[in-house]
Motif scaffolding. Structure first.
Motif, short mmCIF file in Angstrom:
data_model
loop_
_atom_site.label_atom_id
_atom_site.label_comp_id
_atom_site.label_asym_id
_atom_site.label_seq_id
_atom_site.Cartn_x
_atom_site.Cartn_y
_atom_site.Cartn_z
N GLN A 84 0.83 -1.18 0.00
CA GLN A 84 0.00 0.00 0.00
C GLN A 84 0.88 1.25 0.00
O GLN A 84 2.05 1.19 0.35
CB GLN A 84 -0.88 0.03 1.26
N ILE A 85 0.30 2.37 -0.41
CA ILE A 85 0.94 3.66 -0.21
C ILE A 85 0.42 4.22 1.11
O ILE A 85 -0.77 4.45 1.27
CB ILE A 85 0.63 4.63 -1.36
N GLY A 86 1.33 4.44 2.06
CA GLY A 86 0.92 4.93 3.37
C GLY A 86 0.90 6.43 3.49
O GLY A 86 0.15 6.99 4.29
N ALA A 87 1.74 7.12 2.70
CA ALA A 87 1.73 8.58 2.60
C ALA A 87 1.87 9.29 3.95
O ALA A 87 1.39 10.40 4.12
CB ALA A 87 0.46 9.06 1.90
N GLY A 88 2.54 8.64 4.91
CA GLY A 88 2.77 9.29 6.20
C GLY A 88 1.54 9.51 7.04
O GLY A 88 1.58 10.27 8.01
N SER A 89 0.44 8.83 6.69
CA SER A 89 -0.85 9.09 7.34
C SER A 89 -1.56 7.78 7.64
O SER A 89 -1.89 7.03 6.71
CB SER A 89 -1.72 9.95 6.43
N PRO A 90 -1.84 7.48 8.90
CA PRO A 90 -2.59 6.26 9.21
C PRO A 90 -3.97 6.26 8.56
O PRO A 90 -4.48 5.20 8.17
CB PRO A 90 -2.70 6.30 10.74
N GLN A 91 -4.60 7.44 8.46
CA GLN A 91 -5.92 7.51 7.83
C GLN A 91 -5.84 7.14 6.35
O GLN A 91 -6.72 6.45 5.82
CB GLN A 91 -6.52 8.92 7.98
N ALA A 120 9.84 4.29 3.21
CA ALA A 120 10.28 5.23 4.24
C ALA A 120 9.20 6.27 4.54
O ALA A 120 8.43 6.67 3.67
CB ALA A 120 11.56 5.94 3.79
N GLN A 121 9.16 6.71 5.78
CA GLN A 121 8.16 7.66 6.24
C GLN A 121 8.31 9.03 5.57
O GLN A 121 9.38 9.40 5.11
CB GLN A 121 8.23 7.82 7.76
N THR A 122 7.20 9.76 5.57
CA THR A 122 7.16 11.07 4.95
C THR A 122 6.21 11.97 5.73
O THR A 122 5.48 11.50 6.62
CB THR A 122 6.70 10.94 3.48
N ASP A 123 6.21 13.25 5.44
CA ASP A 123 5.20 14.15 5.99
C ASP A 123 3.83 13.75 5.46
O ASP A 123 3.72 13.14 4.39
CB ASP A 123 5.50 15.60 5.57
N ASP A 124 2.76 14.09 6.18
CA ASP A 124 1.42 13.70 5.77
C ASP A 124 1.15 14.04 4.31
O ASP A 124 1.20 15.21 3.91
CB ASP A 124 0.36 14.41 6.62
N LEU A 125 0.88 13.00 3.49
CA LEU A 125 0.60 13.14 2.06
C LEU A 125 1.72 13.88 1.32
O LEU A 125 1.52 14.43 0.24
CB LEU A 125 -0.74 13.85 1.84
N GLY A 126 2.90 13.90 1.91
CA GLY A 126 4.05 14.55 1.30
C GLY A 126 4.00 16.06 1.35
O GLY A 126 4.77 16.72 0.64
N TYR A 127 3.15 16.63 2.21
CA TYR A 127 2.93 18.08 2.22
C TYR A 127 3.59 18.69 3.45
O TYR A 127 2.94 18.97 4.46
CB TYR A 127 1.44 18.37 2.20
N GLY A 128 4.90 18.90 3.38
CA GLY A 128 5.62 19.49 4.50
C GLY A 128 7.11 19.53 4.22
O GLY A 128 7.61 18.78 3.39
N THR A 153 11.06 14.09 2.06
CA THR A 153 11.87 12.89 1.90
C THR A 153 12.64 12.63 3.18
O THR A 153 13.81 12.21 3.17
CB THR A 153 12.82 13.06 0.68
N SER A 154 11.99 12.85 4.30
CA SER A 154 12.65 12.79 5.60
C SER A 154 13.10 11.39 5.96
O SER A 154 14.25 11.18 6.36
CB SER A 154 11.70 13.33 6.68
N GLY A 155 12.21 10.41 5.84
CA GLY A 155 12.57 9.05 6.21
C GLY A 155 13.64 8.46 5.32
O GLY A 155 14.60 7.84 5.81
N ALA A 156 13.51 8.66 4.01
CA ALA A 156 14.50 8.12 3.08
C ALA A 156 15.86 8.75 3.31
O ALA A 156 16.90 8.08 3.25
CB ALA A 156 14.03 8.33 1.65
N ALA A 157 15.88 10.07 3.56
CA ALA A 157 17.16 10.74 3.82
C ALA A 157 17.78 10.23 5.11
O ALA A 157 18.99 10.01 5.19
CB ALA A 157 16.94 12.25 3.88
N ALA A 158 16.96 10.04 6.14
CA ALA A 158 17.48 9.52 7.41
C ALA A 158 18.03 8.11 7.24
O ALA A 158 19.05 7.75 7.83
CB ALA A 158 16.38 9.54 8.47
N ALA A 159 17.35 7.30 6.42
CA ALA A 159 17.84 5.94 6.17
C ALA A 159 19.20 5.97 5.48
O ALA A 159 20.10 5.19 5.83
CB ALA A 159 16.83 5.17 5.31
N VAL A 160 19.37 6.86 4.52
CA VAL A 160 20.65 6.96 3.81
C VAL A 160 21.73 7.51 4.74
O VAL A 160 22.84 6.98 4.80
CB VAL A 160 20.49 7.85 2.56
N ALA A 161 21.41 8.56 5.47
CA ALA A 161 22.38 9.15 6.38
C ALA A 161 22.80 8.18 7.47
O ALA A 161 23.94 8.21 7.94
CB ALA A 161 21.82 10.42 7.01
N GLY A 162 21.89 7.28 7.85
CA GLY A 162 22.19 6.29 8.87
C GLY A 162 22.71 4.98 8.32
O GLY A 162 22.80 3.98 9.06
#
Length: 439
Positions: A84-91, A120-128, A153-162
């Motif tokens: 599924q596409i989660g888009a950073g939102s449980p809803q 990787a996680q993201t801001d809600d619907l990528g809007y942030g 691209t917060s989660g993906a960047a954190a994954a790469v940086a880590g």
């Protein structure tokens, strides 16, 4: 109804939907195992701010090539067959169907030998742009835990940086790849708009949505861009410009790091760098036009879904969508006209040169600064947005290379190239990295 039809497309599928029916992971509902791939796993609590789902791999490669052995953190806005596409939102996740096809941007990486490590996680619907997610937590900024990671691209960047992935794949609409690259000390690249199809990407602003990547080293970035954009005859970029007025939009450590880098550039064997005035008076209007177009189109895409769930969004996305909901058709059409005018102005200014400027106006804001709806954060992001808008309005390829302030905080230096010269630009970024002043 929000446009959900794109999520039912048939692209380069990893497996047919029929093979996936009824398969699920009891610890992560809606995440079925993929034929030929690893079993999805639920991230530990400490990892949930970075990953929604992982695998070993989550998706295997579909070919062999320059990306053999490399792993991709896919921002959870791209379709991956069987997920599924989660888009950073449980809803959103709760009503999202299982995808039958894989986004073209992902498929190109798989075809070149990469595997998908996870979504990787993201801001809600990528809007942030902050990276703060009230549902899953804020991905860490590995460079400094006290600073925001940047989004979407917060989660993906954190994954790469880590070092949990080699490549982070994201969508850049108004800076969502460039900002986290600068904030986390990574290399970043945003393709010429349209060079990589957005097929299979959950849209935010179809007019401006663009594909981009982050990596920890320039070799991987160059291989990634080469595997993803159309091949064109190599033509070396031989001249570069910088605009003191633009650079002065940056402040403090970001401005100082840029000034030092430009001085080093001038004494290197990089393309000749000259100062050329840029009329910055138009930038506030360009930035406003970008935010108006993004807001109007984002509400068109997701307004029906959000009508009953706005209160469940993270604070930054909630405020952005609330503003978007009030954007009129007339304002949108005026903004579209402004974008066309701005694009012509930028392309005329640039010609066949590369524009060198700060990626963001400041280093990453501190998490302790608190309220993302406050005036300080808004002003910081407006200044950054004006710098980013130059490439955004014209859909130009942009490479971000990492610099550091005097106190070792990451910032970025952007190289904006002519449209369609993606491979030439990433080759220049490679030369810049080898010049000795990057990082």
């Amino acid at each position: 109804m929000a446009d959900l039809s794109r999520r039912r497309f048939l692209a380069v599928g990893v497996a047919g939907a029929a093979l996936l029916a009824g398969c699920s992971d009891a610890t992560n509902p809606g995440v079925p195992p993929l034929p030929g791939g690893g079993t999805p796993t639920s991230p530990t609590p400490a990892q949930k701010a970075t990953w929604r789902v992982q695998g070993a791999p989550l998706v295997p490669s579909t070919g062999a090539g320059a990306l053999d052995g490399l792993t991709v953190a896919v921002t959870d806005l791209f379709a991956v067959a069987g997920q599924q596409i989660g888009a950073g939102s449980p809803q959103w996740l709760a009503q999202a169907p299982t995808e039958a096809g894989t986004a073209e941007a992902v498929a190109r990486l798989l075809g070149a030998g990469a595997t998908v490590a996870g979504l990787a996680q993201t801001d809600d619907l990528g809007y942030g742009h902050s990276g703060v997610n009230d549902h899953y937590g804020t991905p860490p900024n590995v460079a400094s835990e006290a600073l925001l990671p940047g989004g979407s691209t917060s989660g993906a960047a954190a994954a790469v940086a880590g070092s949990a992935a080699s490549i982070g794949l994201g969508a850049d609409t108004g800076g969502s790849v460039r900002i986290p690259a600068a904030y986390q000390g990574l290399f970043g690249f945003v393709a010429s708009r349209g060079a990589v199809p957005t097929t299979g990407l959950l849209p935010l602003s179809p007019t401006l949505d663009t594909v981009g990547w982050v990596t920890a080293n320039i070799d991987v970035l160059e291989k990634t861009v080469t595997a993803s954009v159309p091949r064109t005859p190599a033509r070396e970029l031989t001249t570069a410009v910088t605009a003191p007025g633009l650079n002065a939009i940056a402040t403090g450590g970001a401005l100082a790091a840029t000034t030092t880098a430009l001085a080093s550039w001038r004494t290197s064997d990089l393309p000749t760098l000259t100062d050329r005035d840029f009329d910055i008076a138009a930038l506030p209007d360009w930035y406003d036009a970008v935010t108006t177009v993004v807001g109007y189109e984002a509400w068109k895409q997701h307004g029906d879904f959000l009508s009953g769930t706005m209160s469940g969004l993270s604070s930054e996305a909630r405020e952005a969508f609330a503003t978007a909901s009030r954007t009129s058709e007339e304002a949108y059409q005026r903004a579209r006209t402004q974008l066309d005018t701005a694009a012509s102005a930028v392309r005329s200014y640039l010609g066949d040169n590369v524009l060198v400027l700060p990626t963001t106006a400041t280093p990453a804001p501190a998490k302790s600064d608190g309220d993302l709806s406050g005036e300080t954060y808004a002003n910081t992001m407006r200044s950054t947005g004006m710098l980013l808008s130059i490439a955004t309005v014209a859909g130009l390829p942009t490479a971000t290379v990492p610099l550091k302030t005097a106190d070792k905080i990451p910032v970025g230096l952007s190289l904006v190239g002519p449209a369609g010269r993606d491979l030439d630009l990433v080759a220049l970024a490679h030369r810049v990295q080898g010049s000795g002043f990057v990082r």
